[in-house]
Design an enzyme around this catalytic site. Sequence first.
Site, PDB file in Angstrom:
ATOM      1  N   ASP A  73       0.860  -1.180   0.000  1.00 51.85           N
ATOM      2  CA  ASP A  73       0.000   0.000   0.000  1.00 51.85           C
ATOM      3  C   ASP A  73       0.903   1.238   0.000  1.00 51.85           C
ATOM      4  O   ASP A  73       2.065   1.163   0.422  1.00 51.85           O
ATOM      5  CB  ASP A  73      -0.889  -0.038   1.244  1.00 51.85           C
ATOM      6  N   ASP A  75      -0.246   5.013   0.861  1.00 48.75           N
ATOM      7  CA  ASP A  75      -0.517   6.039   1.862  1.00 48.75           C
ATOM      8  C   ASP A  75      -0.271   5.524   3.270  1.00 48.75           C
ATOM      9  O   ASP A  75      -0.879   4.553   3.724  1.00 48.75           O
ATOM     10  CB  ASP A  75      -1.961   6.522   1.750  1.00 48.75           C
TER      11      ASP A  75
END
Length: 320
Positions: A73, A75
């Site tokens: 991922d 963020d």
Amino acid sequence: MARRPLTELSASWAGRPRGWFAARRRAATERSVVAGEAAAEAARQAAHAPAHQGEDAPEFPTPGDPKAAAFFDLDNTVMQGAAIFHLGRGLYKRKFVTKRELLRFAWQQTYFRLAGAEHAGHMADARDSALSIVRGHRVSELTTIGEEIYDEYMAHRIWPGTRALAQAHLDAGQRVWLVTAAPIETATIVARRLGLTGALGTVAESVGGVYTGRLVGEPLHGPAKALAVRALAEAEDLDLSRCAAYSDSANDIPLLSLVGHPYAVNPDSQLRAHAREMGWRLRDYRTGRKAVKIGVPAAAGAGALVGGAAAALAVHRRRR
């Protein structure tokens, strides 16, 4: 399982309703400097720390495994904060965004950081705002600006610890993808700058190289990430039980549950609790104290740019 030709894959995915995939050939000579050598070495040592109970843990990542890969991922996992907010700041500086729109971005980022997790309503607002901003602009123009924004606002926010984890997979000869709800153009820039294999992200529709203000399919968020990674694994002949995934958010539990080596990185409270219950590995790079306390592997789950060659997955942006 025999691999299908990339041209065949591109043609088959072009007609699908979701526009998740885009990747770039890995630039072997390009690396982003995200910390001093001492910090990078310390992070690398943390990435290979032994397991909690003192048992002899098998080497991980496993070197030379062509069916293993890693999915990160973006963020708050690879980068501090939300990519869309940093993008908004850069666009405001270039007068693409009004002050009111920038304040809206700022609120979304504040919520994200204080709550420690994404919120579906805020994500929808961010998506709609971003789409309205880019409508009518050329893809090439935004891509060029995106490179500048990475240098200005994102490069120094890469977590050295997470960067070391990704590099460990690359050093083991494995492929590494970003998997994010951020725009695919931004995700691809970050992946290339970090020397990763490629990126899966949310795709904005363009016609004749100009953004229409609509999405291709849906945002790459939550369960959609797991579906996208499963499809990518099938295309790339990966064994998901030998793959790893890294995220900070409980929204990515479907993705983390898909692989044999799930990691909770800088986790929100819900993901932390779930990871402890499931015996998933934990990493926290937000403070030195937390990194020492829980930055070592807990119990593992089930248990490659081979030869340095990057695999490229070409997927056409749907155009009318």
